[in-house]
Scaffold this motif. Structure first.
Motif, PDB file in Angstrom:
ATOM      1  N   VAL A 113       3.539  -4.860  -8.540  1.00  0.00           N
ATOM      2  CA  VAL A 113       3.586  -6.120  -8.401  1.00  0.00           C
ATOM      3  C   VAL A 113       4.229  -6.420  -6.854  1.00  0.00           C
ATOM      4  O   VAL A 113       5.259  -5.748  -6.482  1.00  0.00           O
ATOM      5  N   PHE A 114       3.583  -7.089  -6.065  1.00  0.00           N
ATOM      6  CA  PHE A 114       4.294  -7.513  -4.980  1.00  0.00           C
ATOM      7  C   PHE A 114       3.611  -8.724  -4.402  1.00  0.00           C
ATOM      8  O   PHE A 114       2.959  -9.452  -4.906  1.00  0.00           O
ATOM      9  N   ARG A 115       4.225  -9.461  -3.218  1.00  0.00           N
ATOM     10  CA  ARG A 115       3.832 -10.707  -2.964  1.00  0.00           C
ATOM     11  C   ARG A 115       4.238 -10.748  -1.201  1.00  0.00           C
ATOM     12  O   ARG A 115       5.629 -10.458  -0.948  1.00  0.00           O
ATOM     13  N   PHE A 116       3.151 -10.992  -0.654  1.00  0.00           N
ATOM     14  CA  PHE A 116       3.466 -10.999   1.011  1.00  0.00           C
ATOM     15  C   PHE A 116       3.839 -12.345   1.221  1.00  0.00           C
ATOM     16  O   PHE A 116       3.574 -13.438   0.435  1.00  0.00           O
ATOM     17  N   ASP A 117       4.670 -12.583   2.524  1.00  0.00           N
ATOM     18  CA  ASP A 117       5.198 -13.996   2.799  1.00  0.00           C
ATOM     19  C   ASP A 117       4.033 -14.879   2.751  1.00  0.00           C
ATOM     20  O   ASP A 117       3.014 -14.837   3.331  1.00  0.00           O
ATOM     21  N   GLY A 118       4.464 -15.911   1.948  1.00  0.00           N
ATOM     22  CA  GLY A 118       3.568 -17.239   2.051  1.00  0.00           C
ATOM     23  C   GLY A 118       2.498 -17.115   1.104  1.00  0.00           C
ATOM     24  O   GLY A 118       1.539 -17.838   1.115  1.00  0.00           O
ATOM     25  N   GLY A 119       2.317 -15.902   0.329  1.00  0.00           N
ATOM     26  CA  GLY A 119       1.308 -15.681  -0.576  1.00  0.00           C
ATOM     27  C   GLY A 119       1.513 -15.783  -2.079  1.00  0.00           C
ATOM     28  O   GLY A 119       2.692 -16.053  -2.400  1.00  0.00           O
ATOM     29  N   LEU A 120       0.406 -15.721  -2.872  1.00  0.00           N
ATOM     30  CA  LEU A 120       0.963 -15.536  -4.347  1.00  0.00           C
ATOM     31  C   LEU A 120       1.139 -13.974  -4.774  1.00  0.00           C
ATOM     32  O   LEU A 120       0.906 -13.165  -4.006  1.00  0.00           O
ATOM     33  N   PRO A 121       1.703 -13.938  -5.847  1.00  0.00           N
ATOM     34  CA  PRO A 121       2.108 -12.428  -6.313  1.00  0.00           C
ATOM     35  C   PRO A 121       0.805 -11.905  -6.531  1.00  0.00           C
ATOM     36  O   PRO A 121      -0.228 -12.475  -6.979  1.00  0.00           O
ATOM     37  N   GLN A 122       0.789 -10.359  -6.406  1.00  0.00           N
ATOM     38  CA  GLN A 122      -0.444  -9.768  -6.409  1.00  0.00           C
ATOM     39  C   GLN A 122      -0.086  -8.473  -7.156  1.00  0.00           C
ATOM     40  O   GLN A 122       0.937  -8.021  -7.172  1.00  0.00           O
ATOM     41  N   PHE A 123      -0.898  -7.999  -7.731  1.00  0.00           N
ATOM     42  CA  PHE A 123      -0.691  -6.435  -8.489  1.00  0.00           C
ATOM     43  C   PHE A 123      -1.951  -5.494  -8.139  1.00  0.00           C
ATOM     44  O   PHE A 123      -3.056  -5.763  -7.950  1.00  0.00           O
ATOM     45  N   LEU A 124      -1.615  -4.194  -8.314  1.00  0.00           N
ATOM     46  CA  LEU A 124      -2.373  -3.101  -8.146  1.00  0.00           C
ATOM     47  C   LEU A 124      -2.203  -2.298  -9.701  1.00  0.00           C
ATOM     48  O   LEU A 124      -1.115  -2.119  -9.745  1.00  0.00           O
ATOM     49  N   MET A 125      -3.275  -2.126 -10.456  1.00  0.00           N
ATOM     50  CA  MET A 125      -3.112  -1.420 -11.565  1.00  0.00           C
ATOM     51  C   MET A 125      -3.705  -0.041 -11.338  1.00  0.00           C
ATOM     52  O   MET A 125      -4.806   0.019 -11.095  1.00  0.00           O
ATOM     53  N   ARG A 126      -2.992   1.148 -11.964  1.00  0.00           N
ATOM     54  CA  ARG A 126      -3.554   2.389 -11.798  1.00  0.00           C
ATOM     55  C   ARG A 126      -4.452   2.668 -12.982  1.00  0.00           C
ATOM     56  O   ARG A 126      -4.088   2.315 -14.200  1.00  0.00           O
ATOM     57  N   ASN A 127      -5.825   3.374 -12.617  1.00  0.00           N
ATOM     58  CA  ASN A 127      -6.632   3.745 -13.574  1.00  0.00           C
ATOM     59  C   ASN A 127      -6.173   5.405 -13.819  1.00  0.00           C
ATOM     60  O   ASN A 127      -5.630   5.886 -13.185  1.00  0.00           O
ATOM     61  N   GLU A 128      -6.881   5.922 -14.983  1.00  0.00           N
ATOM     62  CA  GLU A 128      -6.741   7.120 -15.246  1.00  0.00           C
ATOM     63  C   GLU A 128      -7.152   8.022 -14.237  1.00  0.00           C
ATOM     64  O   GLU A 128      -6.728   9.156 -14.129  1.00  0.00           O
ATOM     65  N   ASP A 129      -8.119   7.605 -13.558  1.00  0.00           N
ATOM     66  CA  ASP A 129      -8.914   8.758 -12.776  1.00  0.00           C
ATOM     67  C   ASP A 129      -8.084   8.643 -11.219  1.00  0.00           C
ATOM     68  O   ASP A 129      -8.342   9.193 -10.358  1.00  0.00           O
ATOM     69  N   GLY A 130      -6.950   7.864 -11.174  1.00  0.00           N
ATOM     70  CA  GLY A 130      -6.049   7.934  -9.902  1.00  0.00           C
ATOM     71  C   GLY A 130      -6.415   6.821  -9.056  1.00  0.00           C
ATOM     72  O   GLY A 130      -5.721   6.639  -8.003  1.00  0.00           O
ATOM     73  N   THR A 131      -7.474   6.273  -9.271  1.00  0.00           N
ATOM     74  CA  THR A 131      -7.814   4.900  -8.417  1.00  0.00           C
ATOM     75  C   THR A 131      -6.954   3.754  -8.827  1.00  0.00           C
ATOM     76  O   THR A 131      -6.405   3.714  -9.744  1.00  0.00           O
ATOM     77  N   VAL A 132      -6.824   2.565  -8.052  1.00  0.00           N
ATOM     78  CA  VAL A 132      -6.233   1.410  -8.411  1.00  0.00           C
ATOM     79  C   VAL A 132      -7.177   0.255  -8.412  1.00  0.00           C
ATOM     80  O   VAL A 132      -8.139   0.268  -7.363  1.00  0.00           O
ATOM     81  N   VAL A 133      -7.150  -0.704  -9.097  1.00  0.00           N
ATOM     82  CA  VAL A 133      -7.586  -1.718  -8.986  1.00  0.00           C
ATOM     83  C   VAL A 133      -6.826  -3.256  -9.005  1.00  0.00           C
ATOM     84  O   VAL A 133      -5.662  -3.212  -9.534  1.00  0.00           O
ATOM     85  N   SER A 134      -7.165  -4.124  -7.757  1.00  0.00           N
ATOM     86  CA  SER A 134      -6.390  -5.255  -7.528  1.00  0.00           C
ATOM     87  C   SER A 134      -6.750  -6.525  -8.725  1.00  0.00           C
ATOM     88  O   SER A 134      -7.393  -6.241  -9.467  1.00  0.00           O
ATOM     89  N   ASP A 135      -5.790  -7.201  -8.474  1.00  0.00           N
ATOM     90  CA  ASP A 135      -6.163  -8.338  -9.525  1.00  0.00           C
ATOM     91  C   ASP A 135      -7.294  -9.186  -9.253  1.00  0.00           C
ATOM     92  O   ASP A 135      -7.676  -9.902 -10.065  1.00  0.00           O
ATOM     93  N   SER A 136      -7.905  -9.054  -8.131  1.00  0.00           N
ATOM     94  CA  SER A 136      -8.961  -9.493  -7.807  1.00  0.00           C
ATOM     95  C   SER A 136     -10.278  -8.819  -8.047  1.00  0.00           C
ATOM     96  O   SER A 136     -11.688  -9.325  -8.041  1.00  0.00           O
TER      97      SER A 136
END
Length: 100
Positions: A70-93
């Motif tokens: 979970v992270f948030r860049f200045d002036g932005g909304l919280p975002q997240f990256l979720m790890r999949n079993e195959d090593g890829t990640v998917v964003s909240d979008s």
């Protein structure tokens, strides 16, 4: 009695902190690039994440929570990256990122 109150207050304040969580990358470290190549995230073990595209390059801190960062860049909304079993990640979008 005074020390018990101070200890309980410290525990209560720590429990209310929304930024609690692991500061380590928990195996996420590396660079992940979107399938279309337009955005990449570089995650380091020192608790920093760098987002980079043609239009911006920003760095901020993150917290790791199991399979999610979970992270948030200045002036932005919280975002997240979720790890999949195959090593890829998917964003909240819903964008899929592969590790370089």
């Amino acid at each position: 009695m005074k020390y018990i109150f101070i200890t309980l207050l410290a525990v209560f304040l720590a429990a209310c902190n929304p930024n609690t969580g692991s500061v380590t990358s928990d195996g996420f470290d590396g660079t992940y690039t979107a399938q279309d190549g337009k955005i990449s995230y570089t995650i380091t073990t020192d608790g920093k994440i760098k987002g980079k595209s043609k239009y911006f390059e920003k760095v901020t801190t993150y917290t790791a929570q199991k399979n999610k960062i979970v992270f948030r860049f200045d002036g932005g909304l919280p975002q997240f990256l979720m790890r999949n079993e195959d090593g890829t990640v998917v964003s909240d979008s819903g964008t899929l990122y592969k590790k370089d």
